[in-house]
Write a protein that holds these residues in place. Structure first.
Motif, short mmCIF file in Angstrom:
data_model
loop_
_atom_site.label_atom_id
_atom_site.label_comp_id
_atom_site.label_asym_id
_atom_site.label_seq_id
_atom_site.Cartn_x
_atom_site.Cartn_y
_atom_site.Cartn_z
N ASN A 75 1.24 -1.33 0.48
CA ASN A 75 -0.47 0.23 0.09
C ASN A 75 0.52 1.03 -0.05
O ASN A 75 0.33 2.46 -0.13
CB ASN A 75 -1.24 -0.03 1.43
CG ASN A 75 -0.31 -0.27 2.31
OD1 ASN A 75 0.83 -0.75 2.69
ND2 ASN A 75 -0.71 0.12 3.89
N THR A 77 3.15 3.90 -1.56
CA THR A 77 3.09 4.98 -3.09
C THR A 77 3.70 5.87 -3.28
O THR A 77 4.19 6.71 -1.88
CB THR A 77 1.65 5.06 -3.75
OG1 THR A 77 0.56 5.58 -3.05
CG2 THR A 77 0.94 3.46 -4.23
N SER A 135 11.78 7.56 -2.93
CA SER A 135 11.13 6.64 -0.77
C SER A 135 10.22 5.58 -1.20
O SER A 135 10.07 4.86 0.26
CB SER A 135 10.55 7.97 -0.60
OG SER A 135 11.04 9.12 -0.81
N GLN A 175 17.64 8.11 0.83
CA GLN A 175 17.52 6.33 1.21
C GLN A 175 18.67 6.02 1.04
O GLN A 175 18.07 4.54 1.87
CB GLN A 175 15.83 5.64 0.19
CG GLN A 175 15.27 6.92 -0.22
CD GLN A 175 14.51 7.36 1.14
OE1 GLN A 175 14.22 6.37 1.56
NE2 GLN A 175 14.02 8.38 1.45
N ARG B 312 16.01 8.02 9.62
CA ARG B 312 14.99 6.78 9.72
C ARG B 312 13.82 8.21 8.97
O ARG B 312 13.37 7.00 8.01
CB ARG B 312 14.77 6.85 10.34
CG ARG B 312 13.96 5.39 10.95
CD ARG B 312 13.51 4.02 10.20
NE ARG B 312 11.89 3.07 9.91
CZ ARG B 312 11.37 3.26 8.98
NH1 ARG B 312 11.73 5.05 7.96
NH2 ARG B 312 10.59 2.58 8.77
N MET B 314 13.84 10.41 7.43
CA MET B 314 13.95 11.23 5.58
C MET B 314 13.15 10.34 4.86
O MET B 314 13.21 8.69 4.53
CB MET B 314 15.24 11.19 4.84
CG MET B 314 15.75 12.65 6.22
SD MET B 314 17.45 12.34 5.60
CE MET B 314 17.89 13.95 6.39
N GLY B 315 11.79 10.57 3.63
CA GLY B 315 11.57 10.18 2.75
C GLY B 315 10.42 10.63 2.61
O GLY B 315 9.81 10.53 4.08
N LYS B 316 9.05 10.89 1.15
CA LYS B 316 7.76 10.65 1.97
C LYS B 316 7.02 9.67 0.94
O LYS B 316 7.10 9.49 -0.15
CB LYS B 316 7.57 12.27 0.94
CG LYS B 316 8.12 13.37 2.21
CD LYS B 316 6.73 14.64 2.24
CE LYS B 316 7.62 15.31 3.74
NZ LYS B 316 8.69 16.04 3.52
N VAL B 317 6.40 9.20 1.63
CA VAL B 317 5.68 8.32 0.83
C VAL B 317 3.51 8.50 1.33
O VAL B 317 3.77 8.81 1.75
CB VAL B 317 5.77 6.54 1.27
CG1 VAL B 317 7.31 6.85 0.90
CG2 VAL B 317 5.34 6.63 2.52
N ILE B 318 3.06 8.12 0.40
CA ILE B 318 1.64 7.68 0.72
C ILE B 318 1.28 6.17 1.35
O ILE B 318 2.13 5.23 0.95
CB ILE B 318 1.28 8.05 -0.67
CG1 ILE B 318 1.17 9.23 -0.95
CG2 ILE B 318 -0.39 8.27 -0.47
CD1 ILE B 318 0.74 10.14 -2.64
N GLU B 319 1.35 6.25 2.26
CA GLU B 319 0.54 5.03 2.69
C GLU B 319 -0.79 4.97 2.90
O GLU B 319 -1.74 5.80 3.72
CB GLU B 319 0.64 4.68 3.59
CG GLU B 319 0.53 3.25 5.14
CD GLU B 319 1.60 2.83 5.86
OE1 GLU B 319 2.47 3.98 6.13
OE2 GLU B 319 1.78 1.77 6.29
N GLU B 320 -1.75 3.79 1.75
CA GLU B 320 -2.95 3.91 2.16
C GLU B 320 -3.83 3.06 2.96
O GLU B 320 -3.22 1.86 3.17
CB GLU B 320 -3.67 3.70 0.54
CG GLU B 320 -3.47 5.11 -0.32
CD GLU B 320 -2.89 4.81 -1.73
OE1 GLU B 320 -3.45 3.13 -2.16
OE2 GLU B 320 -3.13 5.23 -2.34
#
Ligand SMILES: [Zn+2]
Lengths: 298, 322
Positions: A75, A77, A135, A175, B312, B314-320
């Motif tokens: 999940n 994205t 990411s 990353q 830890r 760092m980074g951008k995600v979408i979690e659905e």
């Protein structure tokens, strides 16, 4: 005459349009290979052992025990933190990659077993934006490492990537730091990590978790390196030596532990994992397991 | 020879005008009193510099960051550190001239300084390989940072590189492994580490000495996963699109502070650090002092935990739909 040659002789070399779906040309020896045979042969050329790129699901299927795979973090994205746009929008690149492939980003992660031994597995999908690490890839790999610590299961990462994903700018670079940092903790806990380098493993992926395995294995002929061959050629203004940056080249230069044929990969992993956990340490609270000798080694 | 950047032209023209007026007023009495006029022009100059330099975009900043007069690691070592003693070699057959490292005194305390070094004269540029390190440079850096940990000496790194060297020998000696091992090891070092991007933060070659507790960037320095030129040629298929690529990549100190990838921006003297080394060094010193004082108070176990947490996140995600 092998059965494949018989089939070829039967066709008499003349190909109809439909044959293109049945035959593939080997990139190395240029032989025509019957696709069904190529599939059975784990996508390795039966004539010259050239290793074609393996589709992610096939790789998972090939590496671990049947039906043992439980996927995680599907999940997640990409979020397009820079609102990046070159000739195309990053968002659209993601969409079209996600549509044609089976994954939502360039790595599939999950738990499974190899000959009964629990592992956390990460397999790159090169068809998803060249397996590039943004990411989502960094996060999924970091979570897989954390899961390995939680479950005390070994970690296996099969890399295939062009490197960092430019469209995420500095986030993609970070990353490398994030995954390497997580591996540092894994190592402290003495949990084995085997890195498998498959064609190609370059740039930021090669310069982070891929090169940090307790054991590093590579598939024959895989292109592995920090800088791409074209960049190097432009920098030094010279032709590169034959076989430069291949798995065999890295082996010769002491950079990896071994080159392993695809058909032997699973059994090699099983053998190594068993040997790595064979001798319990003093602090270990688990009772000493004495295994019958036939279970040791492949 | 002073190198003038495109957007500095007007500034230089005005500077020359002021300079000429001043020398004229000294030479000829007949000019009369033009002090007032000169003062007016000086004010205009300040304002012009301010306007130009506070509106620099990614590509302009890249040019400032690469300016040959910009202070390098050895310049800062001269200006704000004492008793620098350079330590050489990776102890495995490599020298690593693109990175300088050694013990020095800062505010009376011992520190380990590690930084990329570019050259100014042609010979020195080649010797330093334009600040693009071989694996040996990163291994030397790690060796000395480990030594710093052993003797409880805080580490200060200066980042200024186009990137890790892309060459045959670099690949043969394990460029990837060197960079990876540095990140893997430095994250755990039980000693305060401050990293400062002083010029170009070029990708993995920067990150190899870019893991720390407090990450700072000079106002006009840049930090990126790939050079604007590289990005333009790969994604646009056109090397001329450097300016668009630089904007798209978000490589300025302001961008990175907003992303929480860095912790602090060091303001540069008006017109950029290359116009006033001393002033830039003074500001750097102030920030270093403040952060060294702060970080040396943090228990070492906590310090590494905070460092791990920092990277830890760092980074951008979408979690659905969890
Ligand atoms: Zn073949």
């Amino acid at each position: 005459m092998s059965w494949i040659d018989k089939i070829k002789a039967g066709i008499g070399g003349k190909k109809t349009a439909k044959d293109e779906d049945l035959w593939a040309e080997c990139k190395k020896c240029k032989e025509q290979i019957y696709i069904a045979e190529l599939e059975i042969n784990l996508k390795v050329c039966p004539h010259c052992d050239y290793h074609f790129r393996l589709e992610t699901r096939q790789r998972i299927h090939q590496l671990i025990d049947q039906e043992s795979f439980e996927e995680h973090d599907q999940n997640l994205t990409a979020s397009d933190p820079l609102k990046f746009r070159d000739t195309k929008k990053y968002k659209d690149r993601i969409k079209s990659s996600a549509k044609k492939g089976l994954s939502s980003d360039a790595v599939i992660t999950g738990s499974g077993t190899i000959e009964g031994l629990p592992i956390e597995l990460c397999v790159f999908d090169f068809s998803f934006m060249g397996g590039s690490m943004g990411s989502v890839v960094g996060e999924k790999i970091t979570r897989a490492i954390e899961r390995a610590m939680e479950n005390k299961s070994a970690l296996i990462i099969a890399s295939s990537s062009g490197g960092a994903r430019m469209q995420e700018g500095i986030f993609s670079l970070m990353q490398m730091a994030k995954t390497s940092s997580a591996l540092s903790k894994l190592s402290e806990q003495k949990i084995p990590y085997i890195s498998i380098l498959t064609d190609p493993t370059m740039g930021g992926v090669s310069a982070s978790f891929s090169m940090l395995g307790d054991i590093i294995l590579a598939e024959p002929g895989a292109l592995i390196g920090f800088a791409g061959p074209r960049v190097i050629e432009q920098t030094i203004k010279q032709k590169l030596p034959d076989g430069f940056q291949t798995a065999e080249f890295l082996l010769d230069h002491g950079l990896i532990d071994n080159v392993v044929h695809r058909k032997d990969l699973k059994s090699t992993l099983a053998q190594l994992l068993k040997m790595l956990k064979n001798n319990p340490t003093e602090e270990s609270e688990e009772p000493t397991l004495t295994k019958p000798p036939e279970l040791l080694g492949a | 020879m002073v190198q003038i950047l495109e957007f500095e032209r007007e500034i230089f023209a005005l500077e020359t005008q002021i300079h000429d007026l001043v020398s004229m007023s000294h030479m000829y009495d007949s000019v009369g009193d033009i002090t007032h006029e000169i003062a007016k022009l000086k004010k205009k100059l300040r304002r012009m510099k301010y306007e130009v330099y506070s509106n620099l975009k990614g590509w302009d900043k890249t040019l400032v960051a690469r300016h040959p007069d910009r202070p390098y690691t050895l310049d800062y070592l001269n200006l704000i550190f004492e008793d620098f003693f350079e330590l050489h070699g990776d102890r495995h057959g490599g020298y690593g001239p693109s990175i300088v490292a050694g013990l020095a005194k800062f505010d009376g305390r011992s520190v380990m300084v590690v930084g990329h070094q570019k050259g100014r004269e042609t010979k020195e540029k080649i010797r330093r390989n334009f600040g693009m390190s071989q694996p040996a440079g990163y291994r030397k850096a790690l060796r000395l940072m480990r030594m710093a940990e052993k003797f409880n000496i805080p580490v200060i790194t200066f980042i200024d590189t186009p990137g890790a060297y892309p060459g045959v020998d670099a690949e043969e000696k394990g460029q990837s492994e060197a960079i990876a091992t540095n990140m893997f090891s430095i994250i755990q070092l039980k000693i305060p580490i401050i990293c400062v991007v002083i010029g170009e933060g070029g990708s993995g070659g920067a990150l190899a000495i870019g893991i720390g507790d407090h990450i700072m960037m000079f106002e006009h320095s840049v930090y990126s996963v790939i050079s604007p030129e590289g990005c333009a040629s790969i994604l646009w298929g056109d090397k001329g699109k450097t300016s668009q690529a630089a904007d798209a990549l978000c490589i300025t100190a302001n961008d990175l502070l907003k992303f929480k990838v860095i912790d602090e921006i060091i303001r540069e003297p008006l017109g950029g650090a290359h116009r006033n080394h001393k002033q830039a060094a003074i500001r750097l010193k102030k920030s270093l002092r403040k952060n060294l004082d702060r970080l040396t108070q943090v228990p070492l176990g906590e310090l590494t935990q905070l460092r791990e947490k920092k990277f830890r996140e760092m980074g951008k995600v979408i979690e659905e739909g969890t």
